[in-house]
Design a protein around this motif. Sequence first.
Motif, PDB file in Angstrom:
ATOM      1  N   PRO B 404       4.423  23.330   5.563  1.00 12.38           N
ATOM      2  CA  PRO B 404       4.404  22.156   6.091  1.00 12.38           C
ATOM      3  C   PRO B 404       5.251  21.102   5.664  1.00 12.38           C
ATOM      4  N   ILE B 405       5.585  20.288   6.441  1.00 10.33           N
ATOM      5  CA  ILE B 405       6.541  19.160   6.297  1.00 10.33           C
ATOM      6  C   ILE B 405       5.725  17.996   5.415  1.00 10.33           C
ATOM      7  N   SER B 406       4.534  18.383   5.205  1.00 13.42           N
ATOM      8  CA  SER B 406       3.706  17.187   4.635  1.00 13.42           C
ATOM      9  C   SER B 406       3.976  17.252   3.174  1.00 13.42           C
ATOM     10  N   PHE B 407       4.556  18.252   2.692  1.00 16.90           N
ATOM     11  CA  PHE B 407       5.166  18.456   1.263  1.00 16.90           C
ATOM     12  C   PHE B 407       5.940  17.390   1.054  1.00 16.90           C
ATOM     13  N   VAL B 408       6.954  16.773   1.952  1.00 13.59           N
ATOM     14  CA  VAL B 408       7.906  15.537   1.790  1.00 13.59           C
ATOM     15  C   VAL B 408       7.121  14.514   2.248  1.00 13.59           C
ATOM     16  N   PHE B 409       6.455  14.487   3.411  1.00 14.22           N
ATOM     17  CA  PHE B 409       6.143  13.332   3.838  1.00 14.22           C
ATOM     18  C   PHE B 409       4.820  12.673   2.993  1.00 14.22           C
ATOM     19  N   SER B 410       4.078  13.428   2.134  1.00  9.86           N
ATOM     20  CA  SER B 410       3.236  12.913   1.405  1.00  9.86           C
ATOM     21  C   SER B 410       3.620  11.850   0.692  1.00  9.86           C
ATOM     22  N   ARG B 411       4.700  12.091   0.046  1.00 10.55           N
ATOM     23  CA  ARG B 411       5.253  11.047  -1.069  1.00 10.55           C
ATOM     24  C   ARG B 411       5.496   9.603  -0.647  1.00 10.55           C
ATOM     25  N   PHE B 412       5.563   9.539   0.962  1.00 12.11           N
ATOM     26  CA  PHE B 412       6.211   8.503   1.270  1.00 12.11           C
ATOM     27  C   PHE B 412       5.341   7.339   1.348  1.00 12.11           C
ATOM     28  N   PRO B 413       3.786   7.614   1.527  1.00 18.51           N
ATOM     29  CA  PRO B 413       2.873   6.239   1.392  1.00 18.51           C
ATOM     30  C   PRO B 413       3.097   5.514   0.391  1.00 18.51           C
ATOM     31  N   ARG B 414       3.263   6.238  -0.893  1.00 15.20           N
ATOM     32  CA  ARG B 414       3.323   5.484  -2.105  1.00 15.20           C
ATOM     33  C   ARG B 414       4.838   4.692  -2.018  1.00 15.20           C
ATOM     34  N   LEU B 415       5.707   5.372  -1.680  1.00 13.50           N
ATOM     35  CA  LEU B 415       7.214   4.528  -1.535  1.00 13.50           C
ATOM     36  C   LEU B 415       6.789   3.485  -0.930  1.00 13.50           C
ATOM     37  N   VAL B 416       6.289   3.374   0.286  1.00 18.02           N
ATOM     38  CA  VAL B 416       6.093   2.244   1.342  1.00 18.02           C
ATOM     39  C   VAL B 416       5.338   1.428   0.566  1.00 18.02           C
ATOM     40  N   HIS B 417       4.164   1.598  -0.168  1.00 19.42           N
ATOM     41  CA  HIS B 417       3.305   0.892  -0.671  1.00 19.42           C
ATOM     42  C   HIS B 417       3.897   0.002  -1.923  1.00 19.42           C
ATOM     43  N   LYS B 422       6.895  -5.093  -3.256  1.00 17.88           N
ATOM     44  CA  LYS B 422       7.928  -5.495  -3.825  1.00 17.88           C
ATOM     45  C   LYS B 422       8.688  -6.769  -3.087  1.00 17.88           C
ATOM     46  N   LEU B 423       8.860  -6.112  -1.644  1.00 13.56           N
ATOM     47  CA  LEU B 423       9.603  -7.185  -0.877  1.00 13.56           C
ATOM     48  C   LEU B 423       8.927  -8.219  -0.272  1.00 13.56           C
ATOM     49  N   GLY B 424       7.346  -7.963  -0.278  1.00 13.41           N
ATOM     50  CA  GLY B 424       6.430  -8.982   0.290  1.00 13.41           C
ATOM     51  C   GLY B 424       6.635  -9.058   1.733  1.00 13.41           C
ATOM     52  N   LYS B 425       6.791  -7.923   2.416  1.00 10.94           N
ATOM     53  CA  LYS B 425       6.596  -7.293   3.660  1.00 10.94           C
ATOM     54  C   LYS B 425       5.391  -6.904   3.829  1.00 10.94           C
ATOM     55  N   LYS B 426       4.744  -6.866   5.075  1.00 10.76           N
ATOM     56  CA  LYS B 426       3.680  -5.977   5.354  1.00 10.76           C
ATOM     57  C   LYS B 426       4.064  -4.937   6.281  1.00 10.76           C
ATOM     58  N   ILE B 427       3.662  -3.707   5.667  1.00 10.27           N
ATOM     59  CA  ILE B 427       4.505  -2.468   6.441  1.00 10.27           C
ATOM     60  C   ILE B 427       3.383  -1.331   6.649  1.00 10.27           C
ATOM     61  N   GLU B 428       3.197  -0.800   7.688  1.00 10.65           N
ATOM     62  CA  GLU B 428       2.133   0.187   7.893  1.00 10.65           C
ATOM     63  C   GLU B 428       3.082   1.514   8.195  1.00 10.65           C
ATOM     64  N   LEU B 429       2.782   2.680   7.379  1.00  7.31           N
ATOM     65  CA  LEU B 429       3.565   3.941   7.666  1.00  7.31           C
ATOM     66  C   LEU B 429       2.806   4.679   8.399  1.00  7.31           C
ATOM     67  N   LYS B 430       2.991   5.180   9.661  1.00 10.35           N
ATOM     68  CA  LYS B 430       2.631   6.392  10.213  1.00 10.35           C
ATOM     69  C   LYS B 430       3.071   7.495  10.092  1.00 10.35           C
ATOM     70  N   LEU B 431       2.371   8.780   9.842  1.00 12.23           N
ATOM     71  CA  LEU B 431       2.834   9.920   9.626  1.00 12.23           C
ATOM     72  C   LEU B 431       2.279  10.825  10.915  1.00 12.23           C
ATOM     73  N   VAL B 432       3.441  11.432  11.485  1.00  9.53           N
ATOM     74  CA  VAL B 432       2.956  12.093  12.744  1.00  9.53           C
ATOM     75  C   VAL B 432       3.461  13.653  12.623  1.00  9.53           C
ATOM     76  N   GLY B 433       2.722  14.535  12.709  1.00 11.32           N
ATOM     77  CA  GLY B 433       3.279  16.145  12.837  1.00 11.32           C
ATOM     78  C   GLY B 433       3.678  16.506  11.596  1.00 11.32           C
ATOM     79  N   GLU B 434       2.701  16.015  10.436  1.00 14.48           N
ATOM     80  CA  GLU B 434       2.840  16.585   9.022  1.00 14.48           C
ATOM     81  C   GLU B 434       2.682  17.892   9.028  1.00 14.48           C
ATOM     82  N   ASN B 435       2.196  18.868   9.862  1.00 13.11           N
ATOM     83  CA  ASN B 435       1.814  20.175   9.705  1.00 13.11           C
ATOM     84  C   ASN B 435       2.995  21.059  10.537  1.00 13.11           C
ATOM     85  N   THR B 436       4.073  20.282  10.897  1.00 12.57           N
ATOM     86  CA  THR B 436       5.190  21.007  11.259  1.00 12.57           C
ATOM     87  C   THR B 436       5.884  21.808  10.219  1.00 12.57           C
ATOM     88  N   GLU B 437       5.932  23.096  10.390  1.00 21.70           N
ATOM     89  CA  GLU B 437       6.496  23.929   9.201  1.00 21.70           C
ATOM     90  C   GLU B 437       8.182  23.825   9.300  1.00 21.70           C
TER      91      GLU B 437
END
Lengths: 168, 724
Positions: B404-417, B422-437
Amino acid sequence: MTTDTQANNNPIKQNQIEQFLTFQLAEEAYGVDILKVQEIRGWETVRVIPNTPSFIKGVLNLRGLVVPIVDLRERFSLEKSQYNHKTVVIVLCVKHLDSTFVMGIVADAVSDVLDIKVDDIKKAPNFGTKIDTRYMRGMYVHHKNMIMLLDVDRLLNPDEIESIDNLE
Amino acid sequence: MSIDMSQFHQVFFEECFEGLEAMEAGLLNLNIDDIDPEVINTIFRGAHSIKGGSGTFGFNNVADFTHIMETLLDEMRDGRRQVTQIAINILLGSVDCLREMISSIQNEEEVDESRVAQHTADLDNELNGVAESTPPPSHKVSAETIITEPSEVISDSSETSDTNEESGWKIAFCPYLDLLKTGNDPVRMFRELSELGELTSLANIQDVPSLFEMDPEECNISWDLKVMGDIPLDEIEEIFNWVEGDCELDIQPIAPKPVKKIAPPVSQAEPELDTEETIATQAKEPQQPTQPEIIVEQAEVSKDIEAIPKPPTTAPKEPNKKVQLDSDQSKLIVQVASSIRVDTSKIDALINMVGEVVITQSMLGLVGENFTMDKVDQLKKGLAQLERHTRDLQQSVMNVRMLPISFVFSRFPRLVHDISSKLGKKIELKLVGENTEIDKSVVELINDPLVHLIRNSLDHGIEMPANRIAAGKPETGTIELKAYHRGGHIVIEIIDDGHGMDKNKLIAKAVEKGLIDDSSVLTDKQAYELIFLPGFSTAEKLTDISGRGVGMDVVRRNIEALGGNIEISSELGHGTTIAIHLPLTLAILDGQSVAVGDETYIVPLVSIIESINITEKMLNKVAGKGETFRLRNQYIPIIRMHKIFNVQPSSKSKMGEGVIVVAEGQGVLCGLFVDDLLGQQQVVIKSLEANYRRVDGVSGATILGDGSVALILDVPGLVRFSNR
């Protein structure tokens, strides 16, 4: 050089017997370590790879493995011959660095399997042979016939092939 | 009895990385105002099992480090400590540090001690800061506190300083029945003890029931152990750390001149140990089903990987894409490549299919025996069945490689956080279709390009909160990461609702950098494509997040190396969408077979734009630059395949007779002149490098229906090769 290190610096091997597969190439007898041989096949048409040295005849489908085929006559600049029903491909496992490559060599015919005492392998002379002694394990006399024992790992080394390609 | 533990290392590393991921996700999910104890528990469990594993495998630095983290987490779990953002950040830092330690160990590199020390100090500060404010709880005999209270351990070790002179310890170890169920193995503990000093053990088997009544998951044995030697008490306690709470333990020093009357003959003790060992192994077996995944070694992939770190001297002159990957990335690949975790259900499906194939084969065998013409229908039916089963089997095998592509996606919430704070921006990350293989090898290689694209969206795409409000948009920006299947491809989209890309700004920038000349008229799409040019960066000033101008061309090259392509659409003021199209697998591709003389080549279908017939008259000869032809406002260079590959031309190798296949590679169009188009088919990619080496203009080989080999063309490689 190689022959020295292999024959003398390894006392355990001194009285060992090794088996060699011998084959004919332009009226000369050659031998390869039988443990390197994976199988022997009849000649069949190969797929040409573009822009490779002429001694690489092409690639063959060996049960799903794509295997390059080397014509030893062309590799040693011997006289070329037509392939016929006696022409064989000896499929060899070549060790290079840590990986193993599967390659085939074209020979006129396979002859025999010989048990050769490591002691009886003579150092190849530096001149007078048709092929570079770097690629030779040594020489062996069998019923007054000279057999040139090839060092497959050196001869079919991919780096070596590439450097020859660059020369051409 | 010694088992080679190194064979389990790989599994341990993978478990560690999984645990670390879970910890990271948990830490990011922690909401300081409303603490969910279950989340803390999850994080704690992650740390706990990493500590346990690393102790078992002798990675003491990891165990020690995790121990401190665990202590901190335990206090949070018990509510003895306020969960603060600072503490969370320290823990996140520690998770990173731990991950680096484990990958260093895995790659047999030196662990960066200074970094570890720094994080240890951070954790210690955090721990001690509280230790002063809240008085340590009163002394408890319970083992639990000894593990988790560093102050306790310290006081214990100060006690031991007097007793260090003792020449040994006598340990009464009486485990509770369910010790084995907690995953503890007394044999392992005894082995550790025996490493400290000479160990004699006497097993007490009076409570062991008869073989018929015995429950293999219960531990009915107790032990009297003696370890001789100058051993500090805390080292012994450390070994029993894991079972405290699951056993009665009494550790007594032996006087310098011990009376050896209790020492049992070793021969007597050993068989008991063996009994215990069998019990332990029996007990382990029922646990296996709880681990629903199987490790399958992947020799193939690792072979590919070996080729990567090769020094460029052995690499062909033509820059090999794989070699170009920066060292970080190749490290990443090495890290994950050696094995794959596969869902048991997929393996079951595979075995099922193999069974079907075997049945069909034996059925065909029966038909073949004493074959008469009236059995022809049966034969046809059998062959049809075989075809279907083979296809299913292929599908099942492919499925094994799918993750599942969540193997890659799961790292991004941290990155965005991290980056948004650091940039002082407010950003929400939405993940869709994490189970796509998607194929495992694609998963490994898509990570870096995605990181880069997301960083870009964060840095350049989303505006500062104030600007957003001024533009009438919600203060919090959204980045949506979306994966889905479309027609044999997987599409990954990165959608931001930032300010979009300004076509005029892009063109002005490209002109300023001398990448295009100022009279060029570009469509929107062409303008967006500019960002893929090497040396293009629109950021007004360089930040450490993006803007070095080396990224996007590498991103595009990496994606094309995977056989995919990348598209941009953008609306000024409303946001940008970047879509990446990737093949589902790297092992199979859709190909168009073409004939050149007597040879057959495969052109990947993804790179073909169209095929046309042209006559000699339509050619434009450019002096010294070969031939071009005009296709709707564009001049396209022609590569005559038989010339470039030295193939004997056939009667059709004349312009007008043959076909021009217009193909695209890395944004460059070219016309491949071939004799004929033969047909489209899916081909299995075989590596030429496996037994030979890379060949210019050829990306691999495949085996055709008749068993012969055909070469797969590498369009960008051909373009480079023909320009030489």
